[in-house]
Design a protein around this motif. Structure first.
Motif, PDB file in Angstrom:
ATOM      1  N   MET A  62     -19.768  -3.986  34.943  1.00  0.00           N
ATOM      2  CA  MET A  62     -20.989  -3.183  35.092  1.00  0.00           C
ATOM      3  C   MET A  62     -20.747  -1.732  34.694  1.00  0.00           C
ATOM      4  O   MET A  62     -21.573  -1.125  34.000  1.00  0.00           O
ATOM      5  CB  MET A  62     -21.515  -3.257  36.519  1.00  0.00           C
ATOM      6  CG  MET A  62     -22.836  -2.520  36.730  1.00  0.00           C
ATOM      7  SD  MET A  62     -24.197  -3.217  35.752  1.00  0.00           S
ATOM      8  CE  MET A  62     -24.630  -4.643  36.768  1.00  0.00           C
ATOM      9  N   ASP A  63     -19.604  -1.158  35.100  1.00  0.00           N
ATOM     10  CA  ASP A  63     -19.320   0.233  34.747  1.00  0.00           C
ATOM     11  C   ASP A  63     -19.212   0.400  33.236  1.00  0.00           C
ATOM     12  O   ASP A  63     -19.694   1.387  32.660  1.00  0.00           O
ATOM     13  CB  ASP A  63     -18.039   0.715  35.454  1.00  0.00           C
ATOM     14  CG  ASP A  63     -16.848  -0.215  35.223  1.00  0.00           C
ATOM     15  OD1 ASP A  63     -17.055  -1.377  34.800  1.00  0.00           O
ATOM     16  OD2 ASP A  63     -15.709   0.224  35.463  1.00  0.00           O
ATOM     17  N   VAL A  64     -18.599  -0.599  32.566  1.00  0.00           N
ATOM     18  CA  VAL A  64     -18.455  -0.544  31.106  1.00  0.00           C
ATOM     19  C   VAL A  64     -19.834  -0.630  30.435  1.00  0.00           C
ATOM     20  O   VAL A  64     -20.114   0.090  29.467  1.00  0.00           O
ATOM     21  CB  VAL A  64     -17.558  -1.706  30.603  1.00  0.00           C
ATOM     22  CG1 VAL A  64     -17.351  -1.604  29.098  1.00  0.00           C
ATOM     23  CG2 VAL A  64     -16.222  -1.706  31.321  1.00  0.00           C
ATOM     24  N   ALA A  65     -20.687  -1.524  30.941  1.00  0.00           N
ATOM     25  CA  ALA A  65     -22.033  -1.686  30.381  1.00  0.00           C
ATOM     26  C   ALA A  65     -22.826  -0.391  30.486  1.00  0.00           C
ATOM     27  O   ALA A  65     -23.474   0.048  29.517  1.00  0.00           O
ATOM     28  CB  ALA A  65     -22.762  -2.815  31.102  1.00  0.00           C
ATOM     29  N   VAL A  66     -22.779   0.241  31.646  1.00  0.00           N
ATOM     30  CA  VAL A  66     -23.518   1.492  31.857  1.00  0.00           C
ATOM     31  C   VAL A  66     -22.990   2.590  30.939  1.00  0.00           C
ATOM     32  O   VAL A  66     -23.772   3.335  30.318  1.00  0.00           O
ATOM     33  CB  VAL A  66     -23.434   1.916  33.343  1.00  0.00           C
ATOM     34  CG1 VAL A  66     -23.987   3.322  33.538  1.00  0.00           C
ATOM     35  CG2 VAL A  66     -24.210   0.932  34.217  1.00  0.00           C
ATOM     36  N   GLN A  67     -21.664   2.677  30.829  1.00  0.00           N
ATOM     37  CA  GLN A  67     -21.085   3.701  29.945  1.00  0.00           C
ATOM     38  C   GLN A  67     -21.532   3.510  28.495  1.00  0.00           C
ATOM     39  O   GLN A  67     -21.843   4.479  27.793  1.00  0.00           O
ATOM     40  CB  GLN A  67     -19.556   3.637  30.024  1.00  0.00           C
ATOM     41  CG  GLN A  67     -18.971   4.206  31.302  1.00  0.00           C
ATOM     42  CD  GLN A  67     -17.488   3.871  31.475  1.00  0.00           C
ATOM     43  OE1 GLN A  67     -16.805   3.506  30.520  1.00  0.00           O
ATOM     44  NE2 GLN A  67     -17.002   3.967  32.705  1.00  0.00           N
TER      45      GLN A  67
END
Length: 565
Positions: A62-67
Motif C-alpha cells: 500500500m505504501d508503494v502504491a501511494v508513493q
C-alpha cells in the motif's frame, strides 16, 4: 431439499449471553452461531462504526502504491483507471476515478469490452494507454494473474498498480504494487474484501496522506456496499462495517447516478437484498448488453437530468437482458433433455449464438432446475467462452484446474468462474469435467440444503424478536438471515394457491393449541398444496408485511414437508 439444523451452542453459553444482553435464549443462540459471545462483540456487531475500519497501510504494497500515485501527480502524468465490466469492477473504477478527479484532472477510465477483449486486463487496453500517453494504470477487480500483460506494459514504459481480491496464482505480476489481501505474504487483518473494497482501501490510504479524515470518505461507501452485495462476499468483519455504513449513504444521500436508478423504486428503505435484486442487475446489464462504460458514466454523473437519461438507457438494457435470459434458459434446458443428460453429475451446454452477457445468469437458472455444477458456453471469436456456477460445498475452480489440459484460460472463485477453450476441445473437456465432478462431489452437495438456525414455536414470534433480527442485517454469506423451523403446524383451512399460475402458496398457520393464526407465504411452493391437508413442518424466515397501512410479521416459507413422526 435437505434440512440441516445448525449445531446448538452449549446451553451455558446461551444462558450467559442471554443474561448479559437481556435477550431471549433464541437470540443468544443466533448470535453465538455467528461467533458473537460477549457484550463487546455484540456491540461491534450491532453498531458498526468507522473505528472498526482497518488501517489501509497494513496491506502489503500500500505504501508503494501511494508513493507511485503521488509521484504521478507531482510529475503530471496521465493515470488510467482500469476495471472489469461487472458490478464490482465498474463501482471500483467509479470510486477511485471520482476520488482522484476531485483533486487531479489527468484521470481517465477504461472498461474492457466483454466481447472483444474479455475479462481482465487486455493487450488492447494497454495499447490504448500507450496511444494516449498514460504512464500509470491502476487496475481494479482484476490483474492478479496478468503476468504477461503487466510485462507487456512494462516494455512500453507503463507502470501498473493492481488492486484485486481474486485468488493469486503461484506467481505475482511484476507490477509496481499488488494490493490483494489474499496474497500469502499479505498480513492484512481481513482477506475477504471485494475489488471495490480494495479500491476503497487505496482511496483511504491516499486520503490519509492528504490529511483527510475517514469521515470525509463516507460518501464513497455507497459504491462499496453495492459491490459487496453484488459480489456475494462474506458479510462479516470489515465487509459488514463497510456495507452497513454504505447502506446508510444509499438510503440517506445516494450519489446522483444511483438516485436516478432507484427513483421509481417504491420501498422507502433499501436493504442489501434490494441492492442485489434491484441495483446490481441494472448496473450489470450495461456491461452484459452494451458496454460497462455506461455504468461508470452513470455512477460518476453529477447532473440529475443527464443521470436520468443514462439510467433510462440502462433500464432498457436490463429489460433486454431479462428477455435473453429467459429465452436462452429454455433453449439450454431443452438441450439437456434432448441429449438425455438430465441424470448427469454436471450440466454443460453450448450454442454458438447465445449472448455472452447472460450465460452466467443462465448457468444459475439451470442450477435451480438441476442442482449440480454447471457451465454454459457460447462462441467468442475463435474460442468458446463459458460461465461456470457451482453448488454448495463444491469447488468448481479446483474442478476446472483438474481439466486444465483442455482449457486455454480460466479464473474465478470456488462457486463462480469463467473460462475459454478451443472449439475442438469442447467434447473432451465436457467429458473430463463430468468425470472429475462425478469422482469428487459428495452426496451432500448433490441436493440443495436449507441450513436452519433454530427450531421455534410460532408463539415465540414477537415484534421484539423480529426487531432484533432485523438489526442483524445486512445479511449475506457468514451472516445469512436466520432460518427457523417449526414442526407439526396446521393450516386453518383457508390456505390456497395464489398467483396467475397458482405457483405460490398463501397460508394461515396454527401451532398446537395456540388459537392465534400466523400469515405465511411460500413463493414457488404452490405444488405442495396437498401437504397442508394434514400437519406439516415448515422452514422459514421472518419478514415485515404491510397491508392497508398496518405492518405485521409474515413467515416467508423456504420449504414445507410432511410432518416427521
Amino acid at each position: 431439499m435437505r434440512w440441516t439444523l445448525k449445531l446448538l451452542p452449549e446451553k451455558e453459553k446461551i444462558t450467559s449471553l442471554a443474561n448479559e444482553l437481556s435477550i431471549s435464549p433464541i437470540l443468544a443462540q443466533l448470535l453465538i452461531q455467528r461467533g458473537i459471545e460477549s457484550y463487546d462483540e455484540a456491540k461491534k456487531f450491532f453498531r458498526p462504526t468507522l473505528k472498526d475500519i482497518h488501517d489501509p497501510f497494513l496491506m502489503k504494497d500500500m505504501d508503494v502504491a501511494v508513493q507511485r500515485i503521488e509521484k504521478a501527480i507531482a510529475q503530471e502524468e496521465n493515470i488510467l483507471i482500469y476495471g472489469d465490466y461487472d458490478v464490482d469492477g465498474t463501482t471500483a473504477v467509479s470510486l477511485v476515478s471520482s476520488y482522484l478527479k476531485s483533486y487531479y484532472p489527468q484521470i481517465a477510465t477504461y472498461i474492457p469490452d466483454r466481447y472483444q477483449e474479455g475479462y481482465g486486463i487486455s493487450y488492447q487496453g494497454i495499447d490504448f494507454a500507450e496511444d494516449n500517453n498514460f504512464s500509470l494504470i491502476i487496475a481494479l477487480d482484476c490483474g492478479i494473474k496478468a503476468i504477461d500483460k503487466v510485462a507487456y506494459a512494462s516494455k512500453k514504459g507503463i507502470d501498473f498498480i493492481i488492486c484485486d481480491h481474486h485468488k493469486p496464482g503461484p506467481e505475482i505480476p511484476k507490477a509496481v504494487a499488488v494490493l490483494n489481501p489474499k496474497r500469502e505474504d499479505c498480513t492484512y487483518p481481513f482477506d475477504e474484501l471485494c475489488g471495490c473494497g480494495v479500491g476503497f482501501k487505496l482511496v483511504q490510504a491516499l486520503g490519509a496522506r492528504r490529511q483527510q479524515s475517514i469521515e470525509e470518505l463516507i460518501p464513497y461507501l455507497d459504491l462499496v456496499a453495492i459491490a459487496i452485495a453484488a459480489d456475494i462476499v462474506p458479510m462479516n468483519g470489515e465487509n459488514r462495517v463497510l456495507a452497513s455504513l454504505g447502506l446508510k449513504v444509499l438510503n440517506e444521500q445516494p450519489r446522483t447516478g444511483v438516485k436516478a436508478l432507484i427513483q421509481n423504486f417504491k420501498k422507502k428503505t433499501l436493504s442489501i437484498t434490494d441492492v442485489v435484486f434491484v441495483i446490481a442487475p441494472r448496473i450489470n446489464a450495461a456491461g452484459r448488453i452494451k458496454h460497462g462504460n455506461y455504468a461508470v458514466e452513470l455512477l460518476t454523473e453529477m447532473d440529475l437530468e443527464t443521470a436520468e437519461v443514462l439510467a433510462a438507457a440502462i433500464e432498457k438494457n436490463n429489460t433486454e437482458r431479462k428477455e435473453l435470459d429467459q429465452k436462452i434458459t429454455q433453449e439450454a434446458l431443452a438441450q439437456l433433455v434432448e441429449n438425455k443428460e438430465e441424470d448427469n453429475y454436471t450440466s454443460v451446454v453450448y450454442q454458438e449464438d447465445w449472448h455472452k452477457g447472460v450465460i452466467g445468469i443462465v448457468a444459475s437458472r439451470l442450477i435451480e432446475k438441476y442442482y449440480r455444477p454447471t457451465l454454459v458456453f457460447t462462441k467468442s471469436g475463435d474460442y468458446l467462452a463459458a460461465s461456470a456456477r457451482s453448488v454448495s460445498g463444491f469447488d468448481v475452480y479446483e474442478a476446472l484446474d483438474k481439466c486444465s489440459q483442455w482449457i486455454e484460460q480460466f479464473g474465478g472463485h470456488k462457486y463462480a468462474a469463467g473460462l475459454t477453450l478451443l472449439p475442438e476441445n469442447y467434447q473432451a473437456f465436457k467429458k473430463a469435467f463430468e468425470t472429475v465432478v462425478k469422482e469428487t462431489i459428495t452426496e451432500k452437495s448433490r441436493s440443495p440444503e436449507i441450513r436452519i438456525d433454530a427450531a421455534l414455536d410460532l408463539c415465540d414470534i414477537s415484534p421484539k424478536l423480529y426487531r432484533i433480527i432485523d438489526q442483524m442485517a445486512p445479511f449475506g454469506p457468514m451472516n445469512h438471515k436466520p432460518v427457523f423451523c417449526t414442526t407439526s403446524v396446521r393450516d386453518n383451512g383457508y390456505g390456497k394457491q395464489v398467483g396467475a399460475d397458482k405457483s405460490h402458496l398463501k397460508l394461515n398457520l396454527i401451532d398446537g393449541s395456540d388459537p392465534k393464526t400466523y400469515n405465511a407465504i411460500g413463493f414457488g411452493l404452490g405444488s405442495k398444496v396437498s401437504l397442508i391437508e394434514n400437519s406439516f413442518d415448515i422452514a422459514y424466515t421472518l419478514e415485515p408485511n404491510e397491508w392497508n397501512g398496518v405492518t405485521s410479521i409474515q413467515l416467508v416459507l423456504k420449504d414445507l414437508k410432511k410432518e416427521e413422526i
